[in-house]
Design a protein around this motif. Structure first.
Motif, PDB file in Angstrom:
ATOM      1  N   VAL A  31       4.005  -5.472 -22.310  1.00 47.76           N
ATOM      2  CA  VAL A  31       3.150  -6.175 -23.271  1.00 47.76           C
ATOM      3  C   VAL A  31       1.750  -5.568 -23.208  1.00 47.76           C
ATOM      4  O   VAL A  31       1.370  -4.958 -22.214  1.00 47.76           O
ATOM      5  N   ARG A  32       1.017  -5.763 -24.279  1.00 50.90           N
ATOM      6  CA  ARG A  32      -0.373  -5.306 -24.295  1.00 50.90           C
ATOM      7  C   ARG A  32      -1.182  -6.156 -23.319  1.00 50.90           C
ATOM      8  O   ARG A  32      -0.893  -7.343 -23.122  1.00 50.90           O
ATOM      9  N   TYR A  33      -2.182  -5.543 -22.708  1.00 50.24           N
ATOM     10  CA  TYR A  33      -3.083  -6.287 -21.830  1.00 50.24           C
ATOM     11  C   TYR A  33      -3.855  -7.305 -22.666  1.00 50.24           C
ATOM     12  O   TYR A  33      -4.107  -7.081 -23.856  1.00 50.24           O
ATOM     13  N   PRO A  34      -4.264  -8.414 -22.048  1.00 54.65           N
ATOM     14  CA  PRO A  34      -5.085  -9.384 -22.785  1.00 54.65           C
ATOM     15  C   PRO A  34      -6.395  -8.744 -23.253  1.00 54.65           C
ATOM     16  O   PRO A  34      -6.967  -7.893 -22.574  1.00 54.65           O
ATOM     17  N   THR A  35      -6.861  -9.165 -24.413  1.00 53.38           N
ATOM     18  CA  THR A  35      -8.108  -8.650 -24.976  1.00 53.38           C
ATOM     19  C   THR A  35      -9.244  -8.805 -23.965  1.00 53.38           C
ATOM     20  O   THR A  35      -9.396  -9.861 -23.355  1.00 53.38           O
ATOM     21  N   GLY A  36     -10.007  -7.738 -23.779  1.00 52.15           N
ATOM     22  CA  GLY A  36     -11.141  -7.756 -22.860  1.00 52.15           C
ATOM     23  C   GLY A  36     -10.773  -7.500 -21.413  1.00 52.15           C
ATOM     24  O   GLY A  36     -11.646  -7.434 -20.540  1.00 52.15           O
ATOM     25  N   LYS A  37      -9.475  -7.345 -21.124  1.00 47.65           N
ATOM     26  CA  LYS A  37      -9.029  -7.114 -19.744  1.00 47.65           C
ATOM     27  C   LYS A  37      -8.155  -5.860 -19.654  1.00 47.65           C
ATOM     28  O   LYS A  37      -7.260  -5.765 -18.838  1.00 47.65           O
ATOM     29  N   VAL A  38      -8.478  -4.912 -20.511  1.00 46.68           N
ATOM     30  CA  VAL A  38      -7.699  -3.675 -20.592  1.00 46.68           C
ATOM     31  C   VAL A  38      -8.322  -2.613 -19.683  1.00 46.68           C
ATOM     32  O   VAL A  38      -9.503  -2.300 -19.824  1.00 46.68           O
ATOM     33  N   PRO A  39      -7.545  -2.052 -18.763  1.00 49.52           N
ATOM     34  CA  PRO A  39      -8.090  -0.958 -17.943  1.00 49.52           C
ATOM     35  C   PRO A  39      -8.287   0.283 -18.805  1.00 49.52           C
ATOM     36  O   PRO A  39      -7.460   0.606 -19.650  1.00 49.52           O
ATOM     37  N   LYS A  40      -9.407   0.945 -18.599  1.00 51.14           N
ATOM     38  CA  LYS A  40      -9.721   2.158 -19.360  1.00 51.14           C
ATOM     39  C   LYS A  40      -9.640   3.403 -18.476  1.00 51.14           C
ATOM     40  O   LYS A  40      -9.228   4.452 -18.928  1.00 51.14           O
ATOM     41  N   GLN A  41     -10.092   3.260 -17.213  1.00 49.49           N
ATOM     42  CA  GLN A  41     -10.132   4.387 -16.285  1.00 49.49           C
ATOM     43  C   GLN A  41      -9.491   3.977 -14.962  1.00 49.49           C
ATOM     44  O   GLN A  41      -9.522   2.807 -14.589  1.00 49.49           O
ATOM     45  N   VAL A  42      -8.921   4.948 -14.283  1.00 52.28           N
ATOM     46  CA  VAL A  42      -8.310   4.698 -12.979  1.00 52.28           C
ATOM     47  C   VAL A  42      -9.364   4.112 -12.042  1.00 52.28           C
ATOM     48  O   VAL A  42     -10.484   4.600 -11.964  1.00 52.28           O
ATOM     49  N   ASP A  43      -9.013   3.041 -11.379  1.00 59.72           N
ATOM     50  CA  ASP A  43      -9.853   2.332 -10.404  1.00 59.72           C
ATOM     51  C   ASP A  43     -11.047   1.609 -11.022  1.00 59.72           C
ATOM     52  O   ASP A  43     -11.967   1.228 -10.308  1.00 59.72           O
ATOM     53  N   ASP A  44     -11.047   1.397 -12.341  1.00 63.68           N
ATOM     54  CA  ASP A  44     -12.114   0.567 -12.912  1.00 63.68           C
ATOM     55  C   ASP A  44     -11.803  -0.898 -12.596  1.00 63.68           C
ATOM     56  O   ASP A  44     -10.795  -1.222 -11.965  1.00 63.68           O
ATOM     57  N   LYS A  45     -12.685  -1.783 -12.996  1.00 62.89           N
ATOM     58  CA  LYS A  45     -12.573  -3.213 -12.682  1.00 62.89           C
ATOM     59  C   LYS A  45     -11.190  -3.773 -13.046  1.00 62.89           C
ATOM     60  O   LYS A  45     -10.557  -4.446 -12.244  1.00 62.89           O
ATOM     61  N   TRP A  46     -10.714  -3.472 -14.244  1.00 60.43           N
ATOM     62  CA  TRP A  46      -9.445  -4.056 -14.696  1.00 60.43           C
ATOM     63  C   TRP A  46      -8.236  -3.343 -14.104  1.00 60.43           C
ATOM     64  O   TRP A  46      -7.202  -3.969 -13.868  1.00 60.43           O
ATOM     65  N   ASP A  47      -8.336  -2.077 -13.829  1.00 66.25           N
ATOM     66  CA  ASP A  47      -7.234  -1.375 -13.177  1.00 66.25           C
ATOM     67  C   ASP A  47      -6.995  -1.971 -11.788  1.00 66.25           C
ATOM     68  O   ASP A  47      -5.859  -2.226 -11.399  1.00 66.25           O
ATOM     69  N   VAL A  48      -8.058  -2.206 -11.069  1.00 67.59           N
ATOM     70  CA  VAL A  48      -7.957  -2.811  -9.733  1.00 67.59           C
ATOM     71  C   VAL A  48      -7.418  -4.245  -9.840  1.00 67.59           C
ATOM     72  O   VAL A  48      -6.539  -4.654  -9.083  1.00 67.59           O
ATOM     73  N   TYR A  49      -7.920  -5.005 -10.798  1.00 69.39           N
ATOM     74  CA  TYR A  49      -7.478  -6.394 -10.998  1.00 69.39           C
ATOM     75  C   TYR A  49      -5.969  -6.463 -11.237  1.00 69.39           C
ATOM     76  O   TYR A  49      -5.273  -7.291 -10.642  1.00 69.39           O
ATOM     77  N   TRP A  50      -5.464  -5.598 -12.107  1.00 69.55           N
ATOM     78  CA  TRP A  50      -4.043  -5.655 -12.461  1.00 69.55           C
ATOM     79  C   TRP A  50      -3.136  -5.106 -11.374  1.00 69.55           C
ATOM     80  O   TRP A  50      -1.914  -5.168 -11.494  1.00 69.55           O
ATOM     81  N   ASN A  51      -3.688  -4.613 -10.275  1.00 65.56           N
ATOM     82  CA  ASN A  51      -2.860  -4.239  -9.119  1.00 65.56           C
ATOM     83  C   ASN A  51      -2.317  -5.465  -8.412  1.00 65.56           C
ATOM     84  O   ASN A  51      -1.312  -5.389  -7.700  1.00 65.56           O
ATOM     85  N   THR A  52      -2.986  -6.603  -8.583  1.00 62.36           N
ATOM     86  CA  THR A  52      -2.558  -7.826  -7.899  1.00 62.36           C
ATOM     87  C   THR A  52      -2.248  -8.971  -8.860  1.00 62.36           C
ATOM     88  O   THR A  52      -1.943 -10.074  -8.428  1.00 62.36           O
ATOM     89  N   HIS A  53      -2.352  -8.712 -10.149  1.00 61.52           N
ATOM     90  CA  HIS A  53      -2.060  -9.735 -11.156  1.00 61.52           C
ATOM     91  C   HIS A  53      -1.112  -9.156 -12.202  1.00 61.52           C
ATOM     92  O   HIS A  53      -0.998  -7.952 -12.346  1.00 61.52           O
ATOM     93  N   THR A  54      -0.448 -10.043 -12.907  1.00 62.21           N
ATOM     94  CA  THR A  54       0.438  -9.618 -13.987  1.00 62.21           C
ATOM     95  C   THR A  54       0.537 -10.745 -15.000  1.00 62.21           C
ATOM     96  O   THR A  54      -0.140 -11.773 -14.867  1.00 62.21           O
ATOM     97  N   LEU A  55       1.373 -10.557 -15.982  1.00 60.15           N
ATOM     98  CA  LEU A  55       1.639 -11.590 -16.979  1.00 60.15           C
ATOM     99  C   LEU A  55       3.078 -12.055 -16.813  1.00 60.15           C
ATOM    100  O   LEU A  55       3.978 -11.240 -16.601  1.00 60.15           O
ATOM    101  N   ASP A  56       3.286 -13.361 -16.912  1.00 56.87           N
ATOM    102  CA  ASP A  56       4.660 -13.854 -16.869  1.00 56.87           C
ATOM    103  C   ASP A  56       5.270 -13.748 -18.267  1.00 56.87           C
ATOM    104  O   ASP A  56       4.626 -13.291 -19.215  1.00 56.87           O
ATOM    105  N   LYS A  57       6.512 -14.203 -18.415  1.00 52.37           N
ATOM    106  CA  LYS A  57       7.217 -14.063 -19.692  1.00 52.37           C
ATOM    107  C   LYS A  57       6.562 -14.847 -20.820  1.00 52.37           C
ATOM    108  O   LYS A  57       6.776 -14.559 -21.990  1.00 52.37           O
ATOM    109  N   ASP A  58       5.698 -15.817 -20.463  1.00 49.32           N
ATOM    110  CA  ASP A  58       4.997 -16.618 -21.466  1.00 49.32           C
ATOM    111  C   ASP A  58       3.587 -16.078 -21.760  1.00 49.32           C
ATOM    112  O   ASP A  58       2.846 -16.684 -22.528  1.00 49.32           O
ATOM    113  N   GLY A  59       3.208 -14.980 -21.106  1.00 49.57           N
ATOM    114  CA  GLY A  59       1.897 -14.376 -21.332  1.00 49.57           C
ATOM    115  C   GLY A  59       0.790 -14.965 -20.480  1.00 49.57           C
ATOM    116  O   GLY A  59      -0.389 -14.664 -20.686  1.00 49.57           O
ATOM    117  N   LYS A  60       1.145 -15.776 -19.492  1.00 49.27           N
ATOM    118  CA  LYS A  60       0.169 -16.388 -18.592  1.00 49.27           C
ATOM    119  C   LYS A  60      -0.126 -15.417 -17.447  1.00 49.27           C
ATOM    120  O   LYS A  60       0.775 -14.810 -16.885  1.00 49.27           O
TER     121      LYS A  60
END
Length: 113
Positions: A76-105
Motif C-alpha cells: 500500500v502507499r505510505y500515509p500522506t506526509g509519512k513517506v520516506p524519501k531518502q535512506v535513513d531519513d526520519k520516515w525511513d527509520v520510523y517505518w523500520n519499526t512500524h507498519t500498516l495493518d490490513k485496515d490501514g491502521k
C-alpha cells in the motif's frame, strides 16, 4: 634612549601586506572547502525518479512502483506526509519499526527488533 626607526621603502611594505592578505585568503578558502564539504553528504533516494515507495502490509518491507501504476497486492502507499524519501531519513527509520495493518491502521511491526 629612543629606538631607531627602520625606514623601509613603500613598495616593501605593500608587498608584505599583499602576502598577508594572500595568506589570509588562502586560509579562508581552505576552511571553506573543509567545512563546506563536510556539510555536503550524499543521501540515497528510496526510489528512482518516476517511482514511489510502497509499504508491505503487516511488515517493514517496501518496494518501488512506477508513478503510472498502483502497488501490487500486499503493498500500500505510505500515509500522506509519512513517506520516506531518502535512506535513513526520519520516515525511513520510523517505518523500520512500524507498519500498516490490513485496515490501514499504523501499528508496531511484528518483525521489529
Amino acid at each position: 634612549m629612543a629606538t631607531p626607526r627602520i625606514n623601509r621603502p613603500a613598495s616593501a611594505l605593500r608587498s608584505g601586506r599583499v602576502r598577508v592578505v594572500a595568506a589570509a585568503l588562502v586560509s579562508a578558502a581552505a576552511v571553506g572547502v573543509l567545512t563546506g564539504c563536510a556539510g555536503l553528504e550524499y543521501k540515497e533516494a528510496i526510489c528512482s525518479h518516476g517511482e514511489y515507495p510502497a509499504l508491505a502490509v503487516g511488515g517493514t518491507g517496501s518496494a518501488c512502483f512506477s508513478d503510472k501504476e498502483e502497488p501490487s497486492a500486499g503493498y500500500v502507499r505510505y500515509p500522506t506526509g509519512k513517506v520516506p524519501k531518502q535512506v535513513d531519513d526520519k520516515w525511513d527509520v520510523y517505518w523500520n519499526t512500524h507498519t500498516l495493518d490490513k485496515d490501514g491502521k499504523i501499528i508496531t511491526a511484528p518483525d521489529a527488533s
